[in-house]
Design an enzyme around this catalytic site. Structure first.
Site, PDB file in Angstrom:
ATOM      1  N   ASP A  48      -6.325  -2.871  11.391  1.00  0.00           N
ATOM      2  CA  ASP A  48      -5.160  -1.993  11.504  1.00  0.00           C
ATOM      3  C   ASP A  48      -5.119  -1.434  12.914  1.00  0.00           C
ATOM      4  O   ASP A  48      -6.076  -1.562  13.687  1.00  0.00           O
ATOM      5  CB  ASP A  48      -5.249  -0.868  10.475  1.00  0.00           C
ATOM      6  CG  ASP A  48      -3.908  -0.218  10.184  1.00  0.00           C
ATOM      7  OD1 ASP A  48      -2.912  -0.556  10.860  1.00  0.00           O
ATOM      8  OD2 ASP A  48      -3.843   0.638   9.286  1.00  0.00           O
TER       9      ASP A  48
ATOM     10  N   CYS B  88       0.829  -1.200   0.000  1.00  0.00           N
ATOM     11  CA  CYS B  88       0.000   0.000   0.000  1.00  0.00           C
ATOM     12  C   CYS B  88       0.868   1.257   0.000  1.00  0.00           C
ATOM     13  O   CYS B  88       2.057   1.223   0.319  1.00  0.00           O
ATOM     14  CB  CYS B  88      -0.924   0.003   1.207  1.00  0.00           C
ATOM     15  SG  CYS B  88      -2.336   1.124   1.027  1.00  0.00           S
TER      16      CYS B  88
END
Length: 212
Positions: free
Chosen positions: A132, A20
């Protein structure tokens, strides 16, 4: 010879890898060469934010292969879907306070923030989901690790991407413990802010493959 039944959630052999925070062509090409399954581009408030126009210049140089993920945070559905259509994204990743039922024709991956060892309720969101670390400002991509053991129950029943503080040195242990559907890394494979390291990406993906 009859084929074996497909693996069930929680029994997946191959762990998907998402790189990412791609910001430049060189990083994107190196991620593809290293074997990334998904590439993430951040169109929200972030140190790695790029514009859709900048993303087009990157995508024009890429071969077909990895799935394309756009990361958004508390942005109107019209904006999210317009960017997804413009770029031909495969997945829209929602990293803010969005509620279940977000209207989109694209596959939605909701990022849930783990705080004080508590995994948020994932009901109402489709698979896959992403876990996350929580941060004080509420933004995603903090790069901080969390108590991954708290996600064990969820990874058995859902398709979960694990993110937050992953590096080539610790991703193997996370996979052995959680057997997640996928792992997501950004700062853990950067040579400097916004620039991915080909060597670190290769080491990260090699570490994942050694567990599968």
């Amino acid at each position: 010879m009859s084929q074996p039944p497909p693996p069930q959630v929680g029994e997946r052999v191959e762990v998907l890898v998402k790189i990412c925070g791609i910001c430049d062509v060189e990083s994107a090409l190196a991620a593809v060469d290293a074997g990334a399954d998904l590439l993430g581009f951040q169109f929200c408030e972030s140190k790695r934010r790029i514009t859709p126009e900048e993303a087009v210049k990157i995508l024009d140089e890429l071969p077909e292969g990895p799935a394309l993920v756009g990361v958004f945070m508390d942005q109107p559905p019209r904006e999210v879907n317009a960017i997804a259509e413009f770029l031909g994204l495969d997945i829209v990743q929602l990293h803010g306070s969005e509620a279940p039922g977000f209207p989109s024709e694209y596959l939605v991956m909701k990022a849930l923030k783990v705080r004080d060892g508590v995994v948020p309720d994932a009901d109402g969101w489709p698979d896959p989901i992403l876990l996350d670390s929580w941060s004080l400002d509420g933004k995603g991509g903090s790069g901080r690790s969390w108590n991954w053991e708290t996600a064990e129950a969820l990874t058995v029943t859902r398709q979960v991407f694990v993110a937050g503080g992953l590096t080539p040195l610790n991703v193997g242990a996370v996979i052995r413990r959680l057997h997640p559907y996928g792992v997501d890394v950004s700062s853990g494979v950067e040579a400097e802010p916004r620039v991915k390291s080909p060597a670190l990406m290769s080491a990260f993906i090699d570490a994942v493959k050694r567990q599968t």
